[in-house]
Design a protein around this motif. Structure first.
Motif, PDB file in Angstrom:
ATOM      1  N   GLN A 186       0.405  -0.985  -0.259  1.00  0.00           N
ATOM      2  CA  GLN A 186       0.100   0.052  -0.174  1.00  0.00           C
ATOM      3  C   GLN A 186       0.849   1.088   0.129  1.00  0.00           C
ATOM      4  O   GLN A 186       0.362   2.298  -1.141  1.00  0.00           O
ATOM      5  CB  GLN A 186      -0.764   0.268   0.961  1.00  0.00           C
TER       6      GLN A 186
ATOM      7  N   PRO B  98       0.978   1.812 -10.566  1.00  0.00           N
ATOM      8  CA  PRO B  98      -0.083   1.554 -10.210  1.00  0.00           C
ATOM      9  C   PRO B  98      -1.049   1.081 -11.005  1.00  0.00           C
ATOM     10  O   PRO B  98      -2.399   0.513 -10.961  1.00  0.00           O
ATOM     11  CB  PRO B  98      -0.790   3.439  -9.611  1.00  0.00           C
TER      12      PRO B  98
ATOM     13  N   PRO C 107      -1.658  -1.752  -8.464  1.00  0.00           N
ATOM     14  CA  PRO C 107      -2.466  -1.320  -7.965  1.00  0.00           C
ATOM     15  C   PRO C 107      -2.565  -1.420  -6.190  1.00  0.00           C
ATOM     16  O   PRO C 107      -2.239  -2.176  -6.292  1.00  0.00           O
ATOM     17  CB  PRO C 107      -4.542  -1.682  -8.623  1.00  0.00           C
TER      18      PRO C 107
ATOM     19  N   THR D 136      -6.054  -1.418  -1.342  1.00  0.00           N
ATOM     20  CA  THR D 136      -7.301  -0.693  -0.966  1.00  0.00           C
ATOM     21  C   THR D 136      -8.160  -1.179  -1.961  1.00  0.00           C
ATOM     22  O   THR D 136      -9.313  -1.045  -2.222  1.00  0.00           O
ATOM     23  CB  THR D 136      -7.631   0.545  -0.323  1.00  0.00           C
ATOM     24  N   ARG D 137      -7.305  -0.453  -3.353  1.00  0.00           N
ATOM     25  CA  ARG D 137      -8.279  -0.310  -4.377  1.00  0.00           C
ATOM     26  C   ARG D 137      -8.802  -1.830  -5.133  1.00  0.00           C
ATOM     27  O   ARG D 137      -9.621  -2.003  -5.652  1.00  0.00           O
ATOM     28  CB  ARG D 137      -7.208   0.228  -5.390  1.00  0.00           C
ATOM     29  N   THR D 138      -8.231  -2.573  -4.770  1.00  0.00           N
ATOM     30  CA  THR D 138      -8.423  -4.205  -5.127  1.00  0.00           C
ATOM     31  C   THR D 138      -9.315  -4.808  -4.452  1.00  0.00           C
ATOM     32  O   THR D 138     -10.165  -5.292  -4.884  1.00  0.00           O
ATOM     33  CB  THR D 138      -6.537  -5.199  -5.088  1.00  0.00           C
TER      34      THR D 138
ATOM     35  N   SER E 271     -11.243  -3.357  -2.542  1.00  0.00           N
ATOM     36  CA  SER E 271     -12.716  -2.407  -2.599  1.00  0.00           C
ATOM     37  C   SER E 271     -13.031  -3.124  -4.627  1.00  0.00           C
ATOM     38  O   SER E 271     -14.493  -3.156  -4.374  1.00  0.00           O
ATOM     39  CB  SER E 271     -12.285  -0.833  -3.718  1.00  0.00           C
ATOM     40  N   THR E 272     -12.503  -2.942  -5.265  1.00  0.00           N
ATOM     41  CA  THR E 272     -12.666  -3.445  -7.168  1.00  0.00           C
ATOM     42  C   THR E 272     -13.798  -5.220  -6.352  1.00  0.00           C
ATOM     43  O   THR E 272     -14.188  -4.726  -7.182  1.00  0.00           O
ATOM     44  CB  THR E 272     -11.704  -3.599  -7.516  1.00  0.00           C
TER      45      THR E 272
ATOM     46  N   GLN F  75      -7.306  -3.666 -16.886  1.00  0.00           N
ATOM     47  CA  GLN F  75      -8.468  -3.788 -15.736  1.00  0.00           C
ATOM     48  C   GLN F  75      -7.395  -4.699 -14.775  1.00  0.00           C
ATOM     49  O   GLN F  75      -8.142  -5.565 -14.313  1.00  0.00           O
ATOM     50  CB  GLN F  75      -9.125  -4.565 -16.042  1.00  0.00           C
TER      51      GLN F  75
ATOM     52  N   PRO G 293      -7.025  -4.208 -11.574  1.00  0.00           N
ATOM     53  CA  PRO G 293      -7.921  -4.372 -10.014  1.00  0.00           C
ATOM     54  C   PRO G 293      -8.230  -5.719 -10.182  1.00  0.00           C
ATOM     55  O   PRO G 293      -9.000  -5.945  -8.960  1.00  0.00           O
ATOM     56  CB  PRO G 293      -9.014  -2.922  -9.945  1.00  0.00           C
TER      57      PRO G 293
END
Length: 254
Positions: A27, A37, A41, A44-46, A48-49, A221, A223
């Motif tokens: 992170q 990124p 990524p 947290t982004r992963t 979240s996805t 894509q 994430p």
């Protein structure tokens, strides 16, 4: 028993701390763009996805397709491995006939047979199941041969004295004695089955997490790509944990 449980929980806690440490480093590196990124990524982004895919239901159809494909191939390999292992250990003729062929085929990577399986079965689930079964067969077969070979001979003498048939000897004597080895081999075979399920989905464009990962990679894509990888990890972890629980139950009841 309490000491064993405390040691086990301590090991789990240490593993969790190590994973959190790695995620924290990842992170931080992603937040300050020490790593790209686009290709890596932030966790947290992963996550979240992944949560969005779960809530929207988009992750479940490919996940279920991969699980079913993996289980079909693994079940076929497990049954074939146990049957062949029993035949090889109980019949000298079968051993002499099958052993050279099996030893020739065993070192071959299952992925090398994908083009042949596509020619035979086409781009179908049957092709995927055949490849998964072929690759997952060997750990189960070797474990079954080991298990059946180490059955106590006196147990067979008792079975003969009781007038058991061959089927009863197998079900009541051979299989229970070799079950611990067979389950251990099946755990290894299950991991191979998951790998080959993903590989065949990528190669043959079959619906599943493998195809989803490949499509996400082609469209950058990332994430979504890592979200599917996390789902694969969860499948493997849960399946291995379940078989490990079964293995412990078998050992305790022996």
């Amino acid at each position: 028993m309490s000491a064993i449980l405390s040691n086990r929980w301590a090991a789990y806690a240490a593993s969790a701390v190590f994973v959190l440490l790695l995620l924290g480093i990842w992170q931080t590196l992603a937040a300050y763009e020490f790593i790209s990124p686009l290709f890596f990524p932030a966790p947290t982004r992963t996550l979240s996805t992944l949560w969005e895919l779960i809530v929207q239901g988009q992750i479940w159809p490919p996940t279920w397709a991969t699980i079913v494909r993996m289980l079909y191939g693994w079940a076929a390999a497990s049954i074939a491995g146990v049957v062949l292992g029993a035949l090889i250990t109980r019949s000298r003729i079968v051993h002499e006939l099958l052993s050279p062929t099996l030893e020739f085929m065993r070192p071959m990577p299952a992925s090398a047979f994908i083009p042949v399986a596509i020619l035979v079965f086409g781009l179908s689930n049957q092709m995927s199941t055949a490849i998964i079964a072929f690759g997952s067969l060997w750990p189960v077969l070797l474990a079954a041969v080991q298990g059946f070979s180490t059955v106590e001979p006196r147990l067979y003498e008792v079975a003969d004295a009781l007038g058991m048939s061959q089927r009863e000897r197998f079900v009541k004597v051979s299989l229970p004695s070799a079950l611990t080895d067979i389950v251990a081999g099946a755990r290894v075979g299950l991991a191979i089955a998951l790998i080959l399920a993903v590989v065949t989905e990528m190669q043959a464009s079959l619906p599943g997490l493998g195809q989803s990962i490949l499509n996400a990679q082609r469209s950058f894509q990332t994430p979504e790509l890592y979200a599917c990888v996390i789902m694969l990890g969860c499948i493997g972890f849960l399946a291995s944990t379940l078989l490990q629980w079964c293995e412990r139950r078998i050992i305790l009841h022996k």
